[in-house]
Design a protein around this motif. Structure first.
Motif, PDB file in Angstrom:
ATOM      1  N   PHE A 248       0.705  -0.978   0.377  1.00 54.29           N
ATOM      2  CA  PHE A 248      -0.157  -0.151   0.311  1.00 54.29           C
ATOM      3  C   PHE A 248       0.714   1.362  -0.332  1.00 54.29           C
ATOM      4  O   PHE A 248       1.692   1.496   0.916  1.00 54.29           O
ATOM      5  CB  PHE A 248      -0.508   0.035   1.521  1.00 54.29           C
ATOM      6  N   TYR A 249       0.898   2.231  -0.753  1.00 49.84           N
ATOM      7  CA  TYR A 249       0.861   2.923  -0.733  1.00 49.84           C
ATOM      8  C   TYR A 249       0.780   4.797   0.404  1.00 49.84           C
ATOM      9  O   TYR A 249      -0.193   3.932   0.984  1.00 49.84           O
ATOM     10  CB  TYR A 249       0.780   4.367  -2.386  1.00 49.84           C
ATOM     11  N   SER A 250       1.524   5.332   1.592  1.00 48.82           N
ATOM     12  CA  SER A 250       1.224   5.460   2.131  1.00 48.82           C
ATOM     13  C   SER A 250       1.486   7.715   1.950  1.00 48.82           C
ATOM     14  O   SER A 250       1.318   7.404   0.361  1.00 48.82           O
ATOM     15  CB  SER A 250       2.831   5.544   3.538  1.00 48.82           C
ATOM     16  N   ILE A 251       0.922   8.387   2.828  1.00 53.42           N
ATOM     17  CA  ILE A 251       0.725   9.350   2.032  1.00 53.42           C
ATOM     18  C   ILE A 251       2.398   9.907   1.229  1.00 53.42           C
ATOM     19  O   ILE A 251       1.769  11.014   0.780  1.00 53.42           O
ATOM     20  CB  ILE A 251      -0.052  10.239   2.859  1.00 53.42           C
ATOM     21  N   ASN A 252       3.372   9.662   2.241  1.00 52.44           N
ATOM     22  CA  ASN A 252       4.349   9.912   1.809  1.00 52.44           C
ATOM     23  C   ASN A 252       5.007  10.101   0.253  1.00 52.44           C
ATOM     24  O   ASN A 252       5.403  10.089  -0.131  1.00 52.44           O
ATOM     25  CB  ASN A 252       4.885  10.249   2.695  1.00 52.44           C
ATOM     26  N   ASP A 253       4.220   8.652   0.371  1.00 53.79           N
ATOM     27  CA  ASP A 253       4.492   7.845  -0.928  1.00 53.79           C
ATOM     28  C   ASP A 253       4.138   8.936  -2.092  1.00 53.79           C
ATOM     29  O   ASP A 253       4.887   9.322  -2.801  1.00 53.79           O
ATOM     30  CB  ASP A 253       4.421   6.650  -1.282  1.00 53.79           C
ATOM     31  N   ILE A 254       3.003   8.955  -2.196  1.00 53.84           N
ATOM     32  CA  ILE A 254       2.023  10.085  -2.866  1.00 53.84           C
ATOM     33  C   ILE A 254       2.518  10.949  -3.031  1.00 53.84           C
ATOM     34  O   ILE A 254       2.899  11.731  -4.500  1.00 53.84           O
ATOM     35  CB  ILE A 254       0.519   9.791  -2.371  1.00 53.84           C
ATOM     36  N   LYS A 255       2.932  12.453  -2.313  1.00 52.59           N
ATOM     37  CA  LYS A 255       3.121  12.904  -2.218  1.00 52.59           C
ATOM     38  C   LYS A 255       5.178  13.841  -2.739  1.00 52.59           C
ATOM     39  O   LYS A 255       4.985  14.677  -3.696  1.00 52.59           O
ATOM     40  CB  LYS A 255       4.041  13.768  -0.587  1.00 52.59           C
TER      41      LYS A 255
END
Length: 72
Positions: free
Chosen positions: A62-69
């Motif tokens: 799963f992607y974390s919010i930091n990965d998306i940023k």
């Protein structure tokens, strides 16, 4: 892509596809197809992979919010 994360974690842990397959009780071909997305990874598979790689299922799949940023 999430399955690239799985491959990267596997490589960083020093495992080949063959070694992962053996640890999971699969053939190399079946493991490779799972890692490439040709065969779905079940929850049981995810749990085994998580244990083998010593990482959480969330970290691997799963992607974390930091990965998306970082992708922006």
């Amino acid at each position: 892509m999430l399955l690239e994360r799985l491959k990267n974690f596997r490589l960083a842990s020093g495992f080949t596809c063959q070694q992962m397959a053996e640890k999971m009780g699969l053939t190399k071909s079946t493991y490779h197809k799972k890692e490439c997305g040709k065969i779905k990874i079940s929850l049981l598979d995810a749990q085994k992979i998580s244990k083998i790689l010593g990482r959480s299922i969330d970290d691997i799949f799963f992607y974390s919010i930091n990965d998306i940023k970082r992708q922006d």
